[in-house]
Design a protein around this motif. Structure first.
Motif, short mmCIF file in Angstrom:
data_model
loop_
_atom_site.label_atom_id
_atom_site.label_comp_id
_atom_site.label_asym_id
_atom_site.label_seq_id
_atom_site.Cartn_x
_atom_site.Cartn_y
_atom_site.Cartn_z
N TYR A 98 0.84 -1.20 0.00
CA TYR A 98 0.00 0.00 0.00
C TYR A 98 0.87 1.25 0.00
O TYR A 98 1.77 1.41 0.83
N LEU A 99 0.59 2.15 -0.95
CA LEU A 99 1.32 3.40 -1.07
C LEU A 99 0.43 4.54 -0.64
O LEU A 99 -0.65 4.74 -1.20
N LEU A 100 0.89 5.28 0.35
CA LEU A 100 0.17 6.43 0.90
C LEU A 100 0.70 7.69 0.23
O LEU A 100 1.91 7.91 0.18
N ALA A 101 -0.21 8.51 -0.31
CA ALA A 101 0.19 9.72 -1.04
C ALA A 101 -0.48 10.95 -0.45
O ALA A 101 -1.70 10.95 -0.21
N VAL B 110 -4.73 6.39 -0.67
CA VAL B 110 -4.04 5.14 -0.38
C VAL B 110 -4.20 4.24 -1.60
O VAL B 110 -5.32 3.85 -1.95
N HIS B 111 -3.08 3.92 -2.25
CA HIS B 111 -3.09 3.07 -3.44
C HIS B 111 -2.74 1.64 -3.06
O HIS B 111 -1.79 1.40 -2.30
N ASN B 112 -3.51 0.69 -3.60
CA ASN B 112 -3.12 -0.71 -3.57
C ASN B 112 -2.30 -0.95 -4.83
O ASN B 112 -2.83 -0.95 -5.94
N ILE B 113 -0.99 -1.12 -4.67
CA ILE B 113 -0.09 -1.18 -5.82
C ILE B 113 -0.48 -2.31 -6.78
O ILE B 113 -0.39 -2.16 -8.00
#
Length: 407
Positions: free
Chosen positions: A65-68, A77-80
């Motif tokens: 998970y990438l938090l931007a 919050v992206h699920n890569i």
């Protein structure tokens, strides 16, 4: 020389007994990391970014998970690995706190970070607020107002406790205790606004801070008298103490970037004077590594990232639209990552899959991968195209089998 040829030569050295398995592993990793390229198989959903992406963070547990943080106060919050493409993945947005939410920041988000698990993350920004979020519900469970603009916050190692170091536009750092919900300690000593800070990876109690007063200070947060030392750029190795004339500063201008090496022995700093300096945190010496000059336009914190595990380690430094890849031993530039259309704001290195993530003013989040990743993606594309190749109606076999005739 191609990646396959280099690998073949390295394997031949291993088979002949010249290299140990560990040396082979470190050599291959160093060569791969020095040749990072824009990812062929990973794509991020950019439509959810309503302004410049100012900061990013990868979760500590799954590296999934990438938090931007966005320039207008939005958080994503992206699920890569959200959506499978024909070759690779496209991220899916699991959570978005938009401008209409009552929980959003009123100004730009400057720092985002995950807590020890994926259930909690923290954000801070120019509105002077540090917010603790429930990532499942997308709501703020705790909020701290810490003076003026927050330039940087850093979550401490769990061994130290639930502490968050906060650097803002005052001349001191605040330590926030998430258990008590209050500021538990104030570190005073700088003569100007504190622009950046980072925790040591070698000793989790040590905190380094950089300020507009041109100084880098080291603190031990477990001691009542927390101040330890000021790093001085004239305190160089190979000089006797009586021959050293201290300058009383770490840089000749404000300090905007700090990053510890993965082993924790060395500290890298970036100043507005264009200098990158490497410090030995045991001897407190300036290593005098000759890095190229880097132009710093930011008024706040600048993200740096470094690798580990290879025969050579690398430091990633943003400058305008590009990301410089610098050898941490010699200081030479081994690569320059070109892909953003505007200034690069945030960097995050993932040691699990040896990938670098970057974000910038162009609203893009990009992933940079090794040549091995690219060759794997290319092979996957070839296989996919062979499986889905259109059938020629003039050459297709239309004969039926004997079993079909019997039925």
């Amino acid at each position: 020389m191609t990646t396959t040829t280099e690998l073949f030569l390295d394997l031949r050295k291993r088979r002949s007994g010249l290299w140990s398995p560990l040396k082979l592993q470190r050599a291959v990793l160093a060569k791969q990391l020095s040749k990072l390229q824009l990812s062929d198989y990973q794509e991020f959903q950019q439509e959810s970014h309503s302004a410049a992406v100012t900061c990013i963070a990868i979760d500590r547990e799954e590296k999934r998970y990438l938090l931007a943080g966005i320039g207008d106060g939005t958080i994503c919050v992206h699920n890569i690995y959200g959506e499978k493409k024909s070759c690779g993945f496209r991220s899916s947005v699991e959570l978005r706190v938009g401008r209409t939410s009552r929980y959003k920041h009123s100004h730009s988000v400057e720092t985002v970070s995950w807590y020890t698990d994926n259930g909690i993350f923290l954000t801070s920004g120019r509105d002077g607020k540090l917010k603790v979020w429930d990532s499942n519900e997308g709501v703020v469970v705790e909020q701290f107002t810490v003076g003026n603009t927050i330039n940087k916050h850093r979550v401490a190692d769990p061994d130290v406790g639930p502490l968050v170091a906060v650097a803002n536009n005052t001349n001191h750092l605040q330590l926030v205790d998430l258990n008590t919900g209050s500021t538990c300690h104030t570190l005073r000593g700088h003569d100007g606004p504190v622009l950046t800070c980072t925790w040591s990876r070698l000793n989790s109690r040590i905190l380094a801070s950089g300020s507009a007063d041109n100084k880098i200070m080291l603190w031990d947060v477990r001691q009542a008298r927390s101040f330890l030392s000021v790093l001085d750029y004239n305190n160089v190795r190979f000089k006797r103490r009586k021959d050293i004339k201290l300058a009383g500063a770490s840089h000749q201008s404000s300090v905007h970037g700090l990053e510890y090496s993965r082993c924790g022995r060395f500290l890298y700093s970036l100043g507005k004077d264009g200098r990158i300096r490497k410090w030995d945190t045991v001897t407190l010496k300036n290593m005098k590594t000759k890095f190229p000059e880097i132009q710093v336009k930011s008024k706040g914190s600048v993200d740096l990232a470094c690798t580990e595990g290879g025969s050579d380690d690398y430091l990633f430094v943003p400058e305008n639209n590009d990301i410089h890849v610098l050898n941490t031993i010699s200081g030479t530039e081994v690569n320059c990552l070109v892909g953003h259309y505007s200034s690069v704001y945030g960097l995050e290195y993932c040691e699990q899959n040896y990938s670098l993530y970057s974000c910038g003013r162009d609203r893009f989040v990009l992933q940079w991968d090794t040549p091995f990743h690219h060759e794997a993606a290319r092979s996957s594309k070839v296989k996919e195209s062979e499986e889905t190749k259109d059938i020629n109606p003039y050459t297709v076999d239309t004969w039926s089998s004997d079993e079909d005739d019997e039925t």
